[in-house]
Design a protein around this motif. Structure first.
Motif, PDB file in Angstrom:
ATOM      1  N   TYR A 242      31.711  33.727  31.806  1.00 26.66           N
ATOM      2  CA  TYR A 242      31.214  35.041  32.232  1.00 26.66           C
ATOM      3  C   TYR A 242      32.290  35.833  32.970  1.00 26.66           C
ATOM      4  O   TYR A 242      31.994  36.495  33.958  1.00 26.66           O
ATOM      5  N   ILE A 243      33.517  35.773  32.448  1.00 29.85           N
ATOM      6  CA  ILE A 243      34.626  36.504  33.055  1.00 29.85           C
ATOM      7  C   ILE A 243      35.648  36.764  31.955  1.00 29.85           C
ATOM      8  O   ILE A 243      35.664  36.056  30.931  1.00 29.85           O
ATOM      9  N   GLY A 244      36.477  37.780  32.128  1.00 30.84           N
ATOM     10  CA  GLY A 244      37.480  38.088  31.125  1.00 30.84           C
ATOM     11  C   GLY A 244      38.544  37.012  30.999  1.00 30.84           C
ATOM     12  O   GLY A 244      38.773  36.227  31.921  1.00 30.84           O
ATOM     13  N   GLU A 245      39.196  36.995  29.862  1.00 28.97           N
ATOM     14  CA  GLU A 245      40.179  35.957  29.573  1.00 28.97           C
ATOM     15  C   GLU A 245      41.292  35.917  30.611  1.00 28.97           C
ATOM     16  O   GLU A 245      41.762  34.841  30.984  1.00 28.97           O
ATOM     17  N   THR A 246      41.743  37.096  31.066  1.00 25.21           N
ATOM     18  CA  THR A 246      42.847  37.142  32.035  1.00 25.21           C
ATOM     19  C   THR A 246      42.445  37.803  33.342  1.00 25.21           C
ATOM     20  O   THR A 246      43.305  38.101  34.167  1.00 25.21           O
ATOM     21  N   THR A 247      41.155  38.028  33.561  1.00 26.41           N
ATOM     22  CA  THR A 247      40.711  38.821  34.714  1.00 26.41           C
ATOM     23  C   THR A 247      41.195  38.260  36.042  1.00 26.41           C
ATOM     24  O   THR A 247      41.709  38.988  36.889  1.00 26.41           O
TER      25      THR A 247
ATOM     26  N   GLU B  13      43.632  36.109  36.695  1.00 24.69           N
ATOM     27  CA  GLU B  13      45.094  36.155  36.795  1.00 24.69           C
ATOM     28  C   GLU B  13      45.564  37.594  37.039  1.00 24.69           C
ATOM     29  O   GLU B  13      46.479  37.837  37.833  1.00 24.69           O
ATOM     30  N   ASP B  14      44.954  38.549  36.328  1.00 21.34           N
ATOM     31  CA  ASP B  14      45.312  39.958  36.522  1.00 21.34           C
ATOM     32  C   ASP B  14      45.023  40.393  37.950  1.00 21.34           C
ATOM     33  O   ASP B  14      45.800  41.144  38.551  1.00 21.34           O
ATOM     34  N   TYR B  15      43.890  39.919  38.480  1.00 20.96           N
ATOM     35  CA  TYR B  15      43.546  40.301  39.848  1.00 20.96           C
ATOM     36  C   TYR B  15      44.533  39.718  40.845  1.00 20.96           C
ATOM     37  O   TYR B  15      44.940  40.384  41.797  1.00 20.96           O
ATOM     38  N   LYS B  16      44.940  38.481  40.618  1.00 23.10           N
ATOM     39  CA  LYS B  16      45.934  37.880  41.499  1.00 23.10           C
ATOM     40  C   LYS B  16      47.247  38.652  41.447  1.00 23.10           C
ATOM     41  O   LYS B  16      47.882  38.919  42.475  1.00 23.10           O
ATOM     42  N   ASP B  17      47.657  39.049  40.239  1.00 23.16           N
ATOM     43  CA  ASP B  17      48.900  39.796  40.097  1.00 23.16           C
ATOM     44  C   ASP B  17      48.841  41.133  40.838  1.00 23.16           C
ATOM     45  O   ASP B  17      49.835  41.580  41.407  1.00 23.16           O
ATOM     46  N   SER B  18      47.684  41.770  40.832  1.00 16.12           N
ATOM     47  CA  SER B  18      47.574  43.096  41.440  1.00 16.12           C
ATOM     48  C   SER B  18      47.283  43.054  42.934  1.00 16.12           C
ATOM     49  O   SER B  18      47.626  43.989  43.661  1.00 16.12           O
ATOM     50  N   SER B  19      46.658  41.954  43.400  1.00 12.64           N
ATOM     51  CA  SER B  19      46.218  41.914  44.800  1.00 12.64           C
ATOM     52  C   SER B  19      46.862  40.822  45.630  1.00 12.64           C
ATOM     53  O   SER B  19      46.853  40.883  46.864  1.00 12.64           O
TER      54      SER B  19
ATOM     55  N   HIS C  78      34.799  42.756  48.773  1.00 14.15           N
ATOM     56  CA  HIS C  78      34.616  44.162  48.386  1.00 14.15           C
ATOM     57  C   HIS C  78      35.705  44.601  47.412  1.00 14.15           C
ATOM     58  O   HIS C  78      35.425  45.281  46.415  1.00 14.15           O
ATOM     59  N   ALA C  79      36.942  44.214  47.692  1.00 19.21           N
ATOM     60  CA  ALA C  79      38.055  44.610  46.834  1.00 19.21           C
ATOM     61  C   ALA C  79      37.924  44.001  45.440  1.00 19.21           C
ATOM     62  O   ALA C  79      38.235  44.655  44.429  1.00 19.21           O
ATOM     63  N   PHE C  80      37.460  42.771  45.368  1.00 24.68           N
ATOM     64  CA  PHE C  80      37.293  42.094  44.079  1.00 24.68           C
ATOM     65  C   PHE C  80      36.186  42.759  43.269  1.00 24.68           C
ATOM     66  O   PHE C  80      36.338  43.010  42.067  1.00 24.68           O
ATOM     67  N   ILE C  81      35.071  43.059  43.906  1.00 22.36           N
ATOM     68  CA  ILE C  81      33.983  43.756  43.221  1.00 22.36           C
ATOM     69  C   ILE C  81      34.475  45.105  42.705  1.00 22.36           C
ATOM     70  O   ILE C  81      34.189  45.500  41.565  1.00 22.36           O
ATOM     71  N   ASN C  82      35.224  45.818  43.534  1.00 21.16           N
ATOM     72  CA  ASN C  82      35.765  47.106  43.106  1.00 21.16           C
ATOM     73  C   ASN C  82      36.665  46.943  41.883  1.00 21.16           C
ATOM     74  O   ASN C  82      36.620  47.737  40.940  1.00 21.16           O
TER      75      ASN C  82
ATOM     76  N   ASP D 221      36.521  48.419  37.693  1.00 16.90           N
ATOM     77  CA  ASP D 221      37.566  49.265  37.126  1.00 16.90           C
ATOM     78  C   ASP D 221      37.362  49.378  35.615  1.00 16.90           C
ATOM     79  O   ASP D 221      36.892  48.437  34.964  1.00 16.90           O
ATOM     80  N   ALA D 222      37.717  50.515  35.039  1.00 10.94           N
ATOM     81  CA  ALA D 222      37.483  50.735  33.612  1.00 10.94           C
ATOM     82  C   ALA D 222      38.231  49.727  32.748  1.00 10.94           C
ATOM     83  O   ALA D 222      37.635  49.082  31.862  1.00 10.94           O
ATOM     84  N   GLU D 223      39.518  49.545  32.969  1.00 14.42           N
ATOM     85  CA  GLU D 223      40.312  48.649  32.138  1.00 14.42           C
ATOM     86  C   GLU D 223      39.929  47.193  32.374  1.00 14.42           C
ATOM     87  O   GLU D 223      39.810  46.404  31.430  1.00 14.42           O
ATOM     88  N   ALA D 224      39.707  46.831  33.641  1.00 20.69           N
ATOM     89  CA  ALA D 224      39.273  45.467  33.945  1.00 20.69           C
ATOM     90  C   ALA D 224      37.909  45.199  33.314  1.00 20.69           C
ATOM     91  O   ALA D 224      37.668  44.131  32.740  1.00 20.69           O
ATOM     92  N   GLY D 225      37.008  46.179  33.407  1.00 23.31           N
ATOM     93  CA  GLY D 225      35.693  46.031  32.801  1.00 23.31           C
ATOM     94  C   GLY D 225      35.764  45.897  31.292  1.00 23.31           C
ATOM     95  O   GLY D 225      34.989  45.149  30.689  1.00 23.31           O
TER      96      GLY D 225
END
Length: 369
Positions: free
Chosen positions: A60-65, A67-73, A294-298, A302-306
């Motif tokens: 129930y999560i994206g393939e790279t979500t 990892e992408d979140y870690k890279d950005s945050s 809160h930051a993770f939910i935000n 996101d459009a691209e993350a979604g």
């Protein structure tokens, strides 16, 4: 591009999870913050450590979500899995064991809020709420979205192997009140959903069951139990794909994925109607990293993350900005987005504090029978 071609361009959820080494009990994405030393990685600008504990459904999560979140945050996300809302509620009811973000369904958002188990959200920290479709910005189970943000919406129906059934199984009767497919059926392990869907089969509203209805349904369940192979733990689509069962009570998104992997699989919402759910992002009381939460939910809104999440999980998204980025093959798929006349016979479940414990007690008796 048709739906199957669109999906086959990427990995299935099961292949994705296998490739990531995901175990049945969950997984974690950890390690030092990229480009930073160990000391710098311990704290973020918000004063919290660079960690987040995410309690989620399987696949129930994206393939790279993450990892992408870690890279950005710079935040390491540890994701563990639960199999039902009942399990989620029981775990949190015993005390928050360190979870920051959880994903309860609509009636359990209502139940957990009533039990003072959820932290009110600070919408100022979730600007991507603007991406959510208007129909999901203010909902009966959580007015003004005080405690939750929408993640998906979904419909329960019957997934089936076309070559193993007699025509289209368009009634709940095949799962609930027949020995035609004895030993080839899997149903849900969640008490409330099971009782409410039996109610639909009986011509009742999912929110209109009485004590007498519950007694009648319990008797029907016990009578039908010898025909049921398993009460599945959020893996009905896998049982169907492996050939362990030929019919399964499951969510449309899960079966949409299975249909891509096996053209012999179909999905239908029975003629009596079904139940709609909405899964939501919440912060439980006692979350150790509320700002990160809160930051993770935000980020998830996101459009691209979604879009990346939706491409992987194939559930209907309440995120208009993400949906706009999806191909017509997704937006026009009638398994993911059932026709209006079908949805008109479906209902969202409401939390009923009087009936919920009765569902659970009766279902325990059924399982033990």
């Amino acid at each position: 591009m048709d739906f199957k071609t669109f999906l086959q361009a990427g990995n299935s959820r099961r292949a994705m999870l296998k490739g990531m080494g995901v175990a049945a009990v969950g997984f974690s994405l950890t390690g030092a913050l990229a480009g930073c030393g160990e000391k710098e990685a311990k704290k973020l600008a918000n004063g919290e450590e660079a960690k987040l504990n995410f309690y989620n459904w399987d696949t129930y999560i994206g393939e790279t979500t993450l990892e992408d979140y870690k890279d950005s945050s710079g935040v390491d996300v540890n994701m563990t899995l639960f199999a039902s809302n009942d399990e989620l509620f029981a775990k949190l009811r015993a005390g928050n064991q360190g979870y920051d973000v959880i994903v309860p369904s609509n009636d359990f958002v209502e139940r957990m809020a009533a039990a003072d188990m959820l932290m009110p959200l600070d919408q100022a920290q979730i600007p991507n709420f603007k991406n959510v479709a208007k129909d999901y910005q203010d909902v009966p189970y959580d007015p003004a979205r005080k405690y939750s943000m929408p993640y998906t919406w979904l419909a329960l129906g019957i997934g089936y192997r076309k070559s193993k059934v007699n025509g289209v199984p368009d009634s709940w009767k095949v799962l609930f009140d027949s020995d035609e497919y004895k030993g080839r059926i899997a149903v849900l392990s969640e008490a409330g959903d099971m009782f409410r869907l039996y109610g639909k089969y009986m011509g009742k509203s999912v929110n209109g069951l009485t004590d007498d209805d519950l007694k009648a349904i319990e008797a029907m369940m016990i009578k039908q139990k010898p025909n049921i192979k398993s009460f599945h733990e959020d893996n009905g689509q896998d049982l169907l794909l492996k050939g362990e069962v030929d019919l399964v009570l499951e969510y449309n998104g899960d079966i949409a994925q299975a249909m891509v992997e096996d053209s012999d699989i179909g999905f239908i919402i029975p003629k009596e109607g079904g139940q709609l759910n909405s899964d939501n992002l919440c912060i439980p009381k006692g979350a150790p990293h509320p700002k990160n939460a809160h930051a993770f939910i935000n980020y998830l809104l996101d459009a691209e993350a979604g879009k990346k999440i939706t491409e992987t999980i194939l559930y209907p998204t309440p995120n208009d900005a993400a949906k706009a980025l999806m191909p017509d093959a997704y937006k026009n798929n009638t398994v993911i987005f059932p026709p209006a006349d079908v949805l008109a016979k479906c209902e969202y479940a409401k939390f009923n504090p009087e009936l919920q414990p009765k569902y659970e007690e009766a279902f325990t008796r059924v399982r033990a029978a």
